[in-house]
Enzyme design. Structure first.
Site, PDB file in Angstrom:
ATOM      1  CD  GLU A 110      -2.943  -1.508   2.250  1.00 24.88           C
ATOM      2  OE1 GLU A 110      -4.161  -1.266   2.083  1.00 24.88           O
ATOM      3  OE2 GLU A 110      -2.406  -1.483   3.311  1.00 24.88           O
ATOM      4  CD  GLU A 130      -3.393  -6.248   4.160  1.00 25.34           C
ATOM      5  OE1 GLU A 130      -2.576  -5.044   4.264  1.00 25.34           O
ATOM      6  OE2 GLU A 130      -3.342  -6.935   3.451  1.00 25.34           O
TER       7      GLU A 130
END
Length: 257
Positions: A110, A130
């Protein structure tokens, strides 16, 4: 935890937490925000590079959030202005290149997605795992990744949490601008930054803004922003310098004003 070094007009921002695979904790988030502050405030800094480094376990860009801290203080890995890592939501005017050697996973991916361009070595690998920890990639991965690569590929990475999306495949789909040999991502990123620095910094900043804000908008928005952008350049010293240098057949000397 974060080192800032200015080399000419290029600021190299290095995450330095090798004992934790450069995972983001409070110190890293605050350090990243401070580094971007320096980049934005320094008139001599025109381009930034975010990178990791080599550890005793090999090259690493960033392993994402520090899961030990997340258990007790998840908010500590973000800042008010920058969001996660003090970076992914940060408003800025200057381009930043990600120089990725080794894994850039979860929040590491990210961080990469928040950069404007990406150079990756043969050892680089990306992923947003995640879901494997009953988490959501909340630092931009779920909407930025499908803007960079085909939606179905991004969907597969998001829903499976796979960690085997290598630099070569990322380059194939356009996430990575340039590939480099192992250990060579930073050097190649510096070459790319040097190319950007041959252009007028005000025009670079304005062009970056238009690309980001107008790409997914109707054409009339793009025409309006482009027209406003060129008008801004007409009133600058560098506009005259660009024309004069062309007429005199020499390289321009940009002042950023």
């Amino acid at each position: 935890m974060v080192e800032y070094e200015l080399d000419g007009h290029v600021a190299v921002i290095t995450i330095k937490r090798p004992e934790a695979r450069n995972a983001v904790n409070t110190a890293v988030a605050q350090g990243m925000e401070a580094a971007i502050d320096k980049l934005e405030e320094d008139p001599d800094a025109w381009v930034g590079i975010v990178t990791g480094g080599q550890t005793d376990k090999g090259w690493i860009f960033c392993a994402g959030a520090d899961l030990k801290q997340m258990a007790t203080d998840p908010g500590g890995m973000s800042t008010a202005r920058g969001g996660f890592a003090g970076f992914v939501q940060r408003e800025r005017t200057k381009p930043v290149i990600a120089a990725v050697d080794g894994p850039a996973l979860a929040g590491g991916t990210e961080i990469v997605l928040a950069c404007d361009m990406v150079v990756a070595s043969e050892t680089a690998v990306f992923g947003i795992p995640e879901v494997k920890r009953n988490l959501v990639a909340a630092a931009g991965g779920l909407f930025r990744l499908p803007r960079k690569i085909p939606r179905n590929i991004a969907m597969e990475l998001a829903l499976t949490g796979r960690l085997d999306f290598p630099a070569e495949r990322a380059h194939h789909f356009g996430l990575v601008n340039h590939l480099a040999p192992e250990g060579g991502a930073l050097a190649r990123a510096q070459e790319l930054a040097a190319q950007v620095c041959t252009a007028a910094p005000l025009a670079v900043a304005e062009s970056r803004k238009i690309v980001i804000e107008a790409t997914d908008q109707p054409d009339e928005v793009g025409w309006k922003m482009s027209g406003e952008g060129i008008m801004k350049m007409f009133g600058t010293e560098d506009f005259s310098e660009g024309l004069t240098a062309f007429a005199e057949k020499r390289d321009p000397v940009w002042k950023g004003r």
